[in-house]
Design an enzyme around this catalytic site. Structure first.
Site, PDB file in Angstrom:
ATOM      1  N   CYS A  69      12.748  11.838   7.448  1.00 56.91           N
ATOM      2  CA  CYS A  69      12.882  11.484   8.866  1.00 56.91           C
ATOM      3  C   CYS A  69      14.309  11.677   9.334  1.00 56.91           C
ATOM      4  CB  CYS A  69      12.427  10.060   9.106  1.00 56.91           C
ATOM      5  SG  CYS A  69      13.315   8.877   8.108  1.00 56.91           S
ATOM      6  N   GLU A  81       9.313   2.257  11.026  1.00 62.08           N
ATOM      7  CA  GLU A  81      10.374   3.253  10.860  1.00 62.08           C
ATOM      8  C   GLU A  81       9.660   4.586  10.829  1.00 62.08           C
ATOM      9  OE1 GLU A  81      12.518   5.728   9.874  1.00 62.08           O
ATOM     10  OE2 GLU A  81      12.593   5.016   7.805  1.00 62.08           O
ATOM     11  N   GLU A 139       8.150  16.735  15.580  1.00 65.45           N
ATOM     12  CA  GLU A 139       8.668  16.600  14.218  1.00 65.45           C
ATOM     13  C   GLU A 139       7.835  17.495  13.302  1.00 65.45           C
ATOM     14  OE1 GLU A 139       8.001  13.013  11.826  1.00 65.45           O
ATOM     15  OE2 GLU A 139      10.123  13.097  11.302  1.00 65.45           O
ATOM     16  N   SER A 197       4.585   8.242  10.062  1.00 62.28           N
ATOM     17  CA  SER A 197       4.675   9.064  11.272  1.00 62.28           C
ATOM     18  C   SER A 197       4.646   8.179  12.518  1.00 62.28           C
ATOM     19  CB  SER A 197       3.498  10.036  11.312  1.00 62.28           C
ATOM     20  OG  SER A 197       2.311   9.307  11.566  1.00 62.28           O
ATOM     21  N   GLY A 234       2.443   4.956  13.347  1.00 60.48           N
ATOM     22  CA  GLY A 234       3.297   3.820  13.694  1.00 60.48           C
ATOM     23  C   GLY A 234       2.871   3.172  15.004  1.00 60.48           C
ATOM     24  N   LYS A 236       0.865  -1.180   0.000  1.00 61.77           N
ATOM     25  CA  LYS A 236       0.000   0.000   0.000  1.00 61.77           C
ATOM     26  C   LYS A 236       0.905   1.235   0.000  1.00 61.77           C
ATOM     27  CE  LYS A 236      -2.445   3.272   2.519  1.00 61.77           C
ATOM     28  NZ  LYS A 236      -1.852   4.287   1.638  1.00 61.77           N
TER      29      LYS A 236
HETATM   30  C1  UN1 Z   1      16.685   9.268   4.071  1.00 62.24           C
HETATM   31  O1  UN1 Z   1      16.352  10.273   4.666  1.00 62.24           O
HETATM   32  O2  UN1 Z   1      17.762   9.154   3.559  1.00 62.24           O
HETATM   33  O3  UN1 Z   1      10.621   8.630   6.026  1.00 62.24           O
HETATM   34  C2  UN1 Z   1      15.762   8.128   3.892  1.00 62.24           C
HETATM   35  C3  UN1 Z   1      11.797   8.816   5.801  1.00 62.24           C
HETATM   36  C4  UN1 Z   1      12.681   7.608   5.764  1.00 62.24           C
HETATM   37  C5  UN1 Z   1      13.511   7.469   4.578  1.00 62.24           C
HETATM   38  C6  UN1 Z   1      14.642   8.342   4.788  1.00 62.24           C
HETATM   39  N1  UN1 Z   1      11.942   6.460   5.926  1.00 62.24           N
HETATM   40  O4  UN1 Z   1      12.189   9.947   5.644  1.00 62.24           O
END
Ligand code: UN1
Length: 489
Positions: free
Chosen positions: A287, A253, A387, A232, A236, A178
């Site tokens: 992130c 993540e 964030e 987020s 998550g 998805k």
């Molecule tokens: C990166 O910043 O190099 O959501 C990859 C994100 C991460 C992927 C980052 N899962 O920003």
């Protein structure tokens, strides 16, 4: 830019098809929100059920394909993507607003992930372990988890798909993907590559639509055995809670609030370059972006003027223009969220030195925000804790290295931190004391290399890490076999 009337479909059991409800939704070009990128299936739980049942059926034969042969499909997609880097990069820029330089860097990351995972087909190893019994041997084998639900974000529309899909397939799992609701086109183009290389039907299925409906249906589905999620921390938490309740294997993540600690001896040019890349690359929508810079008051002159000068030189504009450094924010809700945080920062008493909504002519039809810099930020202000996921950098003063590390740690997130210094003792102490999953010494907070594990602590990451050798650990189950060849017990 011209609107597209093209309608894109779901991919279920090897066939492109409309959602059972026949509903669609449209996505908009973030640099020209009067132009439509495409129309996509607005799927619901019934489509997820169909995709899961297709993945479940395909699992029985896919898991019997020897791992090096499964990996061959990944290798074939690797070659295709290498040839089509520019096309994919344009699609990413079109639907996410990332400048083409950032998009093609992302495609390169996906290519690396395919290369790395395809080698894992020949390395899906277990171990042999001595037994305390005579004429006994213990060894482990790796089996797939089963059907995996993969949920990906809008800011990395190809790389996150690839670094989840590739190892999941090599390990013998089948997939329901998805992609993010607002950037589904890149994932559709990627799925077409897997179709082109002849991946057996039902092994990779794709459904598009709202996360609140199909994301939830995937996470709750009893026939989905594992979940790999990027997004987020709020979502998550729900994904992790529901998956754990059902004993699904899960990795999340999530967000970050990454700090750069600048020590007085640091190289000014390197610091400025790294902070600018970290805070304003991809318009801060990563992130791993730098959102806080922590330095001592006495250092301000050495670094701040140069930093502000560089920020002034950044060009905000059309993401297809190679001279643009920052494109638009990916969609309206995110754009408004960032502007609200900028207002909040002012109310909280931080000093807005530059930034805010971009107001030139070319910015009128897009979600453009200028690189934004707040000074005199206190560590507990919301702009220093939450964030923001946009081009907003907060400068915080610290008394000492110890104080800087404490400020860096004192947030709900624990993704990354950087420290700039040549002092060996400071470096070693910072490495010991920083509560993050990834530490950079004299380099920007951004990114990662696919052969190293990727992920954070606290609200930034839960479950086994992505990428590196950790990816095989996550996407397979280690099964122990004990063999007795003594003919007695
Ligand atoms: C990166 O910043 O190099 O959501 C990859 C994100 C991460 C992927 C980052 N899962 O920003």
């Amino acid at each position: 830019m011209q609107s597209s009337s093209e309608v894109y479909q779901n991919f279920v059991n090897g066939v492109w098809k409309t959602a059972l409800s026949s509903n669609t939704y449209q996505t908009l070009n973030p640099s020209d929100f009067e132009s439509v990128v495409g129309h996509f299936q607005k799927s619901d739980a019934a489509d997820v059920n169909e995709a899961v049942s297709s993945a479940k059926t395909a699992l029985s034969s896919w898991k019997k394909v020897p791992p090096p042969l499964r990996a061959q499909y990944i290798f074939d997609v690797y070659f295709l993507l290498k040839q089509r880097n520019a096309k994919f990069s344009d699609t990413i820029t079109l639907e996410s607003g990332k400048v083409t330089r950032d998009s093609s860097e992302e495609v390169k990351r996906a290519i690396d992930a395919l290369e790395f995972a395809s080698g894992d087909g020949r390395r899906l190893k277990g171990e042999t372990i001595p037994s305390e019994h005579r004429k006994n041997i213990i060894y482990t084998i790796r089996k797939p988890i089963g059907v995996i639900g993969i949920i990906t974000p809008w800011n990395f529309p190809i790389a996150t798909c690839v670094w989840k899909i590739a190892p999941a397939l090599v390990c013998g799992n089948t997939i329901v993907l998805k992609p993010a609701t607002i950037t589904p086109l890149t994932a559709i183009r990627l799925t077409e590559l897997f179709e082109e290389v002849g991946l057996p039907k039902g092994v990779l299925n794709l459904v598009t639509g709202p996360g609140s409906i199909i994301g939830e249906a995937i996470v709750k589905h009893p026939d989905i055995n594992g979940i790999s999620f990027t997004g987020s921390s709020d979502i998550g938490r729900q994904v992790y809670t529901e998956s754990s309740r059902q004993f699904k294997k899960v990795q999340c993540e999530m967000g970050g609030k990454n700090a750069v600690i600048v020590r007085p001896d640091a190289d000014s040019a390197l610091v400025v370059d790294s902070i600018v890349k970290g805070a304003f690359g991809s318009a801060g929508q990563r992130c791993t972006a730098t959102s806080r810079v922590i330095m001592e008051r006495g250092s301000r002159e050495k670094f701040l003027d140069a930093l502000l000068g560089r920020i002034d030189s950044l060009k905000v504009g059309d993401p297809f223009n190679p001279r643009s450094d920052l494109g638009p924010i990916s969609h309206r809700a995110q754009f408004e969220k960032i502007l609200n945080y900028i207002e909040l920062g002012k109310k909280e008493g931080a000093t807005l030195i530059k930034g805010g909504r971009a107001d030139g002519l070319e910015h009128q039809k897009g979600y453009y925000i200028k690189p934004t810099f707040f000074d005199e930020v206190k560590p507990q202000m919301k702009i220093a804790q939450d964030e923001i996921f946009g081009p907003v950098l907060s400068c915080i003063s610290a008394e000492s290295l110890e104080d800087a590390v404490k400020i860096s740690n004192d947030v709900p997130f624990g993704f990354k931190a950087s420290i700039f210094t040549s002092d060996f003792f400071e470096i070693m102490n910072a490495i010991e004391d920083l509560d993050v999953g990834m530490i950079h010494i004299n380099s920007p907070t951004l990114g990662g290399e696919v052969q190293a594990p990727f992920g954070g602590l606290k609200a930034s990451g839960a479950g086994i890490r992505e990428q590196g050798t950790a990816q095989m650990e996550f996407f397979s189950e280690e099964v122990v076999v004990q063999m007795n060849y003594s003919k007695k017990n």
